[in-house]
Design an enzyme around this catalytic site. Structure first.
Site, PDB file in Angstrom:
ATOM      1  N   GLY A 205      40.662  48.352  41.654  1.00  0.00           N
ATOM      2  CA  GLY A 205      40.983  46.997  42.244  1.00  0.00           C
ATOM      3  C   GLY A 205      42.468  46.820  41.637  1.00  0.00           C
ATOM      4  CG  ASN A 206      44.965  44.654  43.762  1.00  0.00           C
ATOM      5  OD1 ASN A 206      45.029  43.435  43.700  1.00  0.00           O
ATOM      6  ND2 ASN A 206      44.507  45.389  44.821  1.00  0.00           N
ATOM      7  NE  ARG A 207      47.944  43.526  35.863  1.00  0.00           N
ATOM      8  CZ  ARG A 207      47.654  43.402  34.775  1.00  0.00           C
ATOM      9  NH1 ARG A 207      46.706  42.320  34.554  1.00  0.00           N
ATOM     10  NH2 ARG A 207      47.333  44.248  33.531  1.00  0.00           N
ATOM     11  CB  SER A 208      46.028  40.424  44.436  1.00  0.00           C
ATOM     12  OG  SER A 208      46.348  39.409  45.567  1.00  0.00           O
ATOM     13  CB  ALA A 273      47.065  43.396  46.390  1.00  0.00           C
TER      14      ALA A 273
END
Length: 419
Positions: A205-208, A273
């Site tokens: 995943g990512n930080r969004s 994102a």
């Protein structure tokens, strides 16, 4: 717009001053109506200085103009923040023993309450019943945030941040009468970050957080658009009112949701994102430690923004985001310009991101590029500030295209007229 800001007697009343400033900066006229207890936390002078309006708590002041009725009648929107357990209890049974509760009884406009109290109070059966009663009568009651409370304890009961309250409240007041520059337009916005499963418990995943896309959706609704928000793994407490929400998880889910809605949209905004890669294989059981490390084979995900841009109608506006960090090969703007030309979206918002920058509840700043990579605008400040700046550019582009289409239509008609 005439906004009434009701403030009940809780420690979170200081945040209402920040909410008041946001509303005033957005161009709204705000009348603050505190309870007597609220003035124990923030005084009359502060509210009057920030609002530019007189402040009173009693139904026996301003009797010559019958203020206890007039304030509610004249309001376009009522916000109560913080809404304490006591205030909601009194509102639920229809009491009118001070100016705020009298205002709530006379208001016919949208009403939003943002609760703030200790967890035990929020979860008490009496409060649960009062909230259910208020919601059944059309009052929009936000769920409180989960976090640090007045003392050392934490849990659900924290007042949502002023920006989130403003977004949720203003989204209730759509300009369906055609006043907004996006009135009648269909806008589809993606927000959040996609997750690609590795096994039943892990994902890439990512930080969004989705806050920027959510702010865009909320502002589009305020401008009169019919908005669909495609939310990828977004906290439910952040979701705005007044928009249709479609929940998705993976990049494939997001692609399907956007493509399904693209044909009927005037504006497509890809603010989510999206994971560039996904695991080639998903383990059916949790992967255990082996002591020898773990190699994961990845495959590239489809480019959703580029696909939407390629399939766009001539009258459709496609907007993308480019989250960049800059490196030895070029600056954030260099990479953004290359991406603008490659993606071929009508507008591309380029922003620098990283830990503590861009992602989450922090200020943001974007440079807006056209298809050729030329700068056509900038926006910075809160997520709402950036949303407004970006949608200003969208509305301007739609307007210019309408003028061109209108001129071409007139020329075509003129060519058919006899000499």
């Amino acid at each position: 717009m005439h906004v009434v800001l009701g403030v009940a007697g809780g420690i979170a009343a200081y945040k209402a001053a920040l909410l008041l400033r946001l509303l005033r900066e957005a161009g709204h006229q705000v009348r603050v109506v505190p309870t007597t207890a609220a003035l124990e936390f923030v005084g009359t002078a502060t509210w009057e200085a920030l609002s530019g309006q007189p402040v009173t708590t009693s139904v026996f002041e301003g009797t010559e103009s019958v203020e206890h009725v007039r304030i509610g009648r004249d309001a376009d929107l009522v916000i109560v923040a913080p809404a304490t357990a006591d205030l909601m209890a009194r509102a639920a049974v229809g009491q009118a023993d001070d100016l705020l509760t009298a205002t709530l009884l006379t208001a016919t406009c949208p009403v939003l309450m943002a609760p703030a109290m200790h967890t035990e109070m929020w979860q008490n059966a009496a409060t649960v019943a009062n909230v259910a009663t208020l919601r059944s009568r059309g009052v929009h009651v936000l769920d409180p945030d989960d976090g640090r409370l007045t003392g050392a304890d934490s849990g659900p009961g924290r007042l949502p941040e002023p920006e989130a309250i403003a977004d949720a409240a203003l989204a209730l007041v759509t300009t369906s009468g055609g006043e907004g520059d996006l009135a009648g337009r269909s806008v589809v916005v993606s927000a959040g970050g996609t997750r690609e499963p590795l096994d039943p418990v892990r994902f890439l995943g990512n930080r969004s957080s989705g806050r920027q896309g959510i702010a865009i959706a909320a502002d589009a609704a305020r401008r009169g658009a019919v908005v669909t928000l495609v939310a990828a793994n977004v906290d439910a407490a952040l979701l705005p009112g007044g928009v249709d929400v479609v929940r998705v998880e993976t990049t494939a889910d997001l692609q399907r949701a956007m493509q399904d809605r693209a044909a009927g949209a005037d504006v497509l905004v890809m603010a989510a994102a999206v994971a560039d890669y996904r695991p080639a294989e998903i383990a059916q059981a949790k992967v255990k430690k082996s002591g020898e490390g773990l190699a994961i084979s990845l495959v590239e995900n489809p480019d959703i923004l580029a696909g939407l841009a390629r399939g766009a109608r001539a009258d459709q506006v496609v907007v993308g985001f480019a989250a960049e960090t800059g490196d030895d090969a070029g600056s954030v703007l260099d990479h953004g310009r290359a991406k603008a030309r490659r993606k071929a979206a009508d507008l591309l918002a380029v922003n620098q991101v990283g830990e503590g920058t861009g992602f989450g509840d922090v200020p943001n700043a974007v440079v807006i590029l056209d298809t050729a990579g030329e700068i056509v605008g900038r926006a910075q400040g809160t997520k709402s500030d950036v949303a407004r700046g970006l949608l200003d550019a969208v509305a301007d582009l739609l307007s210019r295209r309408s003028l061109v289409d209108g001129a071409e239509t007139m020329s075509a008609r003129a060519a058919t007229l006899p000499e």
